[in-house]
Design an enzyme around this catalytic site. Structure first.
Site, PDB file in Angstrom:
ATOM      1  N   HIS A 159     -11.353  -2.845   2.960  1.00  8.25           N
ATOM      2  CA  HIS A 159     -11.291  -2.471   4.379  1.00  8.25           C
ATOM      3  C   HIS A 159     -12.047  -1.176   4.704  1.00  8.25           C
ATOM      4  O   HIS A 159     -12.152  -0.817   5.869  1.00  8.25           O
ATOM      5  CB  HIS A 159      -9.827  -2.315   4.794  1.00  8.25           C
ATOM      6  CG  HIS A 159      -9.169  -1.157   4.107  1.00  8.25           C
ATOM      7  ND1 HIS A 159      -8.965  -1.113   2.742  1.00  8.25           N
ATOM      8  CD2 HIS A 159      -8.722   0.020   4.574  1.00  8.25           C
ATOM      9  CE1 HIS A 159      -8.408   0.033   2.427  1.00  8.25           C
ATOM     10  NE2 HIS A 159      -8.246   0.750   3.511  1.00  8.25           N
ATOM     11  N   ASP A 160     -12.521  -0.475   3.686  1.00 11.55           N
ATOM     12  CA  ASP A 160     -13.285   0.766   3.909  1.00 11.55           C
ATOM     13  C   ASP A 160     -14.781   0.566   3.690  1.00 11.55           C
ATOM     14  O   ASP A 160     -15.558   1.505   3.882  1.00 11.55           O
ATOM     15  CB  ASP A 160     -12.836   1.857   2.918  1.00 11.55           C
ATOM     16  CG  ASP A 160     -11.405   2.303   3.127  1.00 11.55           C
ATOM     17  OD1 ASP A 160     -10.933   2.289   4.287  1.00 11.55           O
ATOM     18  OD2 ASP A 160     -10.758   2.688   2.135  1.00 11.55           O
ATOM     19  N   ASP A 180      -2.974   4.675  -2.530  1.00 13.50           N
ATOM     20  CA  ASP A 180      -4.025   5.288  -1.725  1.00 13.50           C
ATOM     21  C   ASP A 180      -4.407   6.674  -2.264  1.00 13.50           C
ATOM     22  O   ASP A 180      -3.527   7.501  -2.525  1.00 13.50           O
ATOM     23  CB  ASP A 180      -3.454   5.428  -0.305  1.00 13.50           C
ATOM     24  CG  ASP A 180      -4.505   5.719   0.743  1.00 13.50           C
ATOM     25  OD1 ASP A 180      -5.352   4.858   0.985  1.00 13.50           O
ATOM     26  OD2 ASP A 180      -4.465   6.822   1.320  1.00 13.50           O
ATOM     27  N   ASP A 200       0.864  -1.173   0.000  1.00 15.50           N
ATOM     28  CA  ASP A 200       0.000   0.000   0.000  1.00 15.50           C
ATOM     29  C   ASP A 200       0.905   1.228   0.000  1.00 15.50           C
ATOM     30  O   ASP A 200       1.820   1.337   0.818  1.00 15.50           O
ATOM     31  CB  ASP A 200      -0.885  -0.009   1.260  1.00 15.50           C
ATOM     32  CG  ASP A 200      -2.276   0.518   0.988  1.00 15.50           C
ATOM     33  OD1 ASP A 200      -2.382   1.616   0.397  1.00 15.50           O
ATOM     34  OD2 ASP A 200      -3.263  -0.142   1.364  1.00 15.50           O
ATOM     35  N   GLU A 227      -6.287   4.102  -6.189  1.00 13.22           N
ATOM     36  CA  GLU A 227      -7.602   4.307  -5.574  1.00 13.22           C
ATOM     37  C   GLU A 227      -8.099   5.676  -6.017  1.00 13.22           C
ATOM     38  O   GLU A 227      -7.518   6.696  -5.669  1.00 13.22           O
ATOM     39  CB  GLU A 227      -7.492   4.253  -4.045  1.00 13.22           C
ATOM     40  CG  GLU A 227      -8.852   4.323  -3.366  1.00 13.22           C
ATOM     41  CD  GLU A 227      -8.794   4.756  -1.901  1.00 13.22           C
ATOM     42  OE1 GLU A 227      -9.750   4.483  -1.161  1.00 13.22           O
ATOM     43  OE2 GLU A 227      -7.805   5.407  -1.501  1.00 13.22           O
TER      44      GLU A 227
HETATM   45  C1  GLC Z   1      -7.986   5.457   1.599  1.00 11.70           C
HETATM   46  C2  GLC Z   1      -7.837   4.255   2.488  1.00 11.70           C
HETATM   47  C3  GLC Z   1      -8.518   4.546   3.796  1.00 11.70           C
HETATM   48  C4  GLC Z   1      -7.833   5.729   4.417  1.00 11.70           C
HETATM   49  C5  GLC Z   1      -7.793   6.928   3.476  1.00 11.70           C
HETATM   50  C6  GLC Z   1      -6.808   7.947   3.937  1.00 11.70           C
HETATM   51  O1  GLC Z   1      -9.290   5.712   1.265  1.00 11.70           O
HETATM   52  O2  GLC Z   1      -8.341   3.120   1.853  1.00 11.70           O
HETATM   53  O3  GLC Z   1      -8.523   3.443   4.657  1.00 11.70           O
HETATM   54  O4  GLC Z   1      -8.503   6.100   5.598  1.00 11.70           O
HETATM   55  O5  GLC Z   1      -7.387   6.564   2.179  1.00 11.70           O
HETATM   56  O6  GLC Z   1      -5.502   7.457   3.828  1.00 11.70           O
END
Ligand code: GLC
Ligand code: CA
Length: 541
Positions: A313-314, A197, A96, A239
């Site tokens: 995980h979100d 991320d 990540d 992402e």
């Molecule tokens: C992404 C991650 C999440 C995190 C956010 C800030 O969306 O998947 O878990 O809180 O970024 O880093």
């Protein structure tokens, strides 16, 4: 062909995967001890959520040292061993990469906040107050203003997430170079790539209140590619919450040398009222949901590449959010697996999805760990929402839903830990666990295994054209995949009711390829579909 084009990726959320030393927190030795399980499942790579040093304000997405492992997770030697032992089993480790922001405890920020002339000052985004307040009205994803005042130098710094996650200033060439150096450190260890991320935010222009898709975003990514990824056989997945198909092609068209693919969230966001937050939920319109999934299949068919996922995980767990996690848990979990794994793109499995793990249900805010839910609860309680409304929406959408410990067996704490887990194990672990699933041929787990093998052995699954059938049907999702004269039909009844399906498909059909009701034959022209029934057959002439 690239290795990630017929691959299936498995996401490990390390805190909750496997504890090895009884402290209640999953760790790298724990992951190593489960590699044989992942090999048996058949996945090609692990996307590992952050294991770096971090004060854990946002469970590791606030990194204080990119080149150190958090002691909760182990040591750098453990990490090297994970990479090697995974490689021995044909599994790559995708790290990540959280470089939109760091932790406020990262050395760069510790320096940056010391003085306006510090050499790290411009690593972050500092602005003078305006009329005695923040520079503008930008809001943070985890509530409140995106600007935090720092007494030391009497300026505000930008944080698009929590105030312990200051945003890096990508306009600063030294920031970019430091990130590339760090990426090369990891790439030189032989990792399989990066999940990036919130990467669509790095081109932000805060003075213009532009966050995603800033004008220099793609320049940065091309520069990053040149400095790090070029010539290496790795995958990258960005992402990108606000991406359109057009933008996804910019990221993932191989000719442009940016990323392998992005995560788009359009299908996920169909349960949100437009222009409101993830907490303002509405009923999903099934026909629209099919349309959106189809749009992405069609748009990225030639230049670009899709990632395929229902949860991470979100997000809430697929079987609870879209299926039925009580009466039809097994059927609906298999249905969503079949629908996703027969599409074109690279599928992602979130740990526990392969055994049909369910959402967590809470009654009190004291049970919540996640900063996002806690901040939202407090903010909205002040705004006049009721406790019941807020707990309800946390149960539907909260991030802890997916973060409960992996359920390995029916022993105490589901075999996750010998201590007290950091987040409680779900009470249903006696029934829902790996041991119960692995060796039973009609388990959810074995449907996943079978689907992974189908992708490995059938170019049609990897490359075939996609065509939606019955677009207006209110509960059946049907599509075709065709490749080199071969056609497969995928039909799924996404409802808890029996459906009578009538179509104008007059082909004869071959053997059943996968199904979740043990059917031996299927007539697409006219048939009865059981609740959450899904079936795949070959269409003959
Ligand atoms: C992404 C991650 C999440 C995190 C956010 C800030 O969306 O998947 O878990 O809180 O970024 O880093
Ligand atoms: Ca541990």
């Amino acid at each position: 062909m690239k290795w990630w084009q017929n691959a299936v990726i498995y996401q490990v959320y390390p805190r909750s995967f496997q504890d090895s030393n009884g402290d209640g927190i999953g760790d790298i030795p724990g992951i190593i001890s489960r590699l044989d399980y992942l090999k048996y499942l058949g996945v090609d790579a692990i996307w590992l959520s952050p294991v770096y040093d971090s004060p854990n304000d946002d469970n590791g997405y606030d990194i204080s040292d990119y080149q150190a492992i958090h002691p909760d997770f182990g040591t750098m030697e453990d990490m090297d061993r994970l990479i090697d032992e995974a490689a021995e089993r044909g599994i790559r480790i995708v790290m990540d990469l959280v470089v939109n922001h760091t932790s406020d405890e990262h050395q760069w920020f510790v320096e940056s906040r010391k003085s306006k002339t510090n050499e790290y000052r411009d690593f972050y985004i500092w602005r003078d107050p305006v009329d005695g307040g923040p520079p503008n009205d930008m809001e943070a994803a985890f509530g409140g203003s995106a600007w935090e005042y720092d007494e030391e130098t009497e300026q505000y710094y930008l944080h698009l997430f929590s105030k312990k996650q200051p945003d890096l200033n990508w306009e600063n060439e030294n920031v970019r170079q430091s990130v590339y150096d760090m990426m090369n450190y990891w790439l030189d260890k032989g990792i399989g790539g990066f999940r990036m991320d919130v990467i669509d935010l790095i081109g932000k222009l805060p003075d213009e209140k532009i966050t995603s898709n800033g004008p220099k975003l793609h320049d940065y990514l091309q520069e990053l590619h040149e400095a790090t990824l070029k010539g290496r056989d790795v995958m990258t997945v960005g992402e990108t919450w606000g991406v359109t198909p057009e933008a996804a092609k910019l990221y993932s068209d191989p000719e442009r040398h940016e990323l392998s693919m992005v995560f788009q969230f359009e299908h996920i966001q169909l349960d949100e009222k437009s222009n409101q937050s993830k907490w303002d939920i509405k009923e999903i319109d099934f026909v629209e949901w099919k349309e959106v999934l189809t749009k992405w299949q069609i748009e990225l068919k030639d230049n670009g590449w899709n990632s395929l996922f229902w949860n991470n995980h979100d997000l809430p767990r697929v079987v609870s959010r879209y299926g039925n996690d009580s009466e039809y848990r097994v059927e609906s979990a298999k249905l969503f697996a079949i629908l996703l794994h027969l599409m074109k793109g690279t599928p992602y499995i979130f740990q526990g999805e392969e055994i049909g793990m369910t959402n967590r249900t809470i009654e009190s805010i004291d049970e919540v760990d996640d900063i996002e839910s806690i901040n939202m609860y407090n903010e909205r309680l002040d705004e006049g929402y009721t406790h019941e409304e807020l707990i309800h929406v946390i149960n539907v959408k909260g991030r802890d839903n997916a973060r409960t410990p992996m359920q390995w067996d029916d022993s105490d704490q589901a075999g996750f830990t010998t201590g007290t887990p950091w987040l409680p194990v779900q009470p249903n672990y006696k029934e829902i666990n790996v041991e119960a699933s692995r060796d039973s041929s009609d388990s959810i787990f074995n449907t996943y295994r079978q689907l992974i093998q189908l992708r490995k052995h059938n170019p049609l699954v990897v490359w075939g054209d996609y065509e939606l059938l019955l677009p207006d049907h209110p509960s059946v999702y049907a599509y075709k995949r065709s490749y080199k004269g071969k056609t497969w039909l995928i039909v799924a009844n996404v409802s808890g009711k029996v459906e009578h399906l009538v179509s104008n498909i007059t082909n004869s059909v071959g053997d059943v390829i996968v199904s979740n009701y043990d059917k031996e034959s299927f007539d697409p022209k006219q048939s009865v579909l059981q609740p959450y029934e899904a079936i795949v057959v070959e269409l003959l002439d």
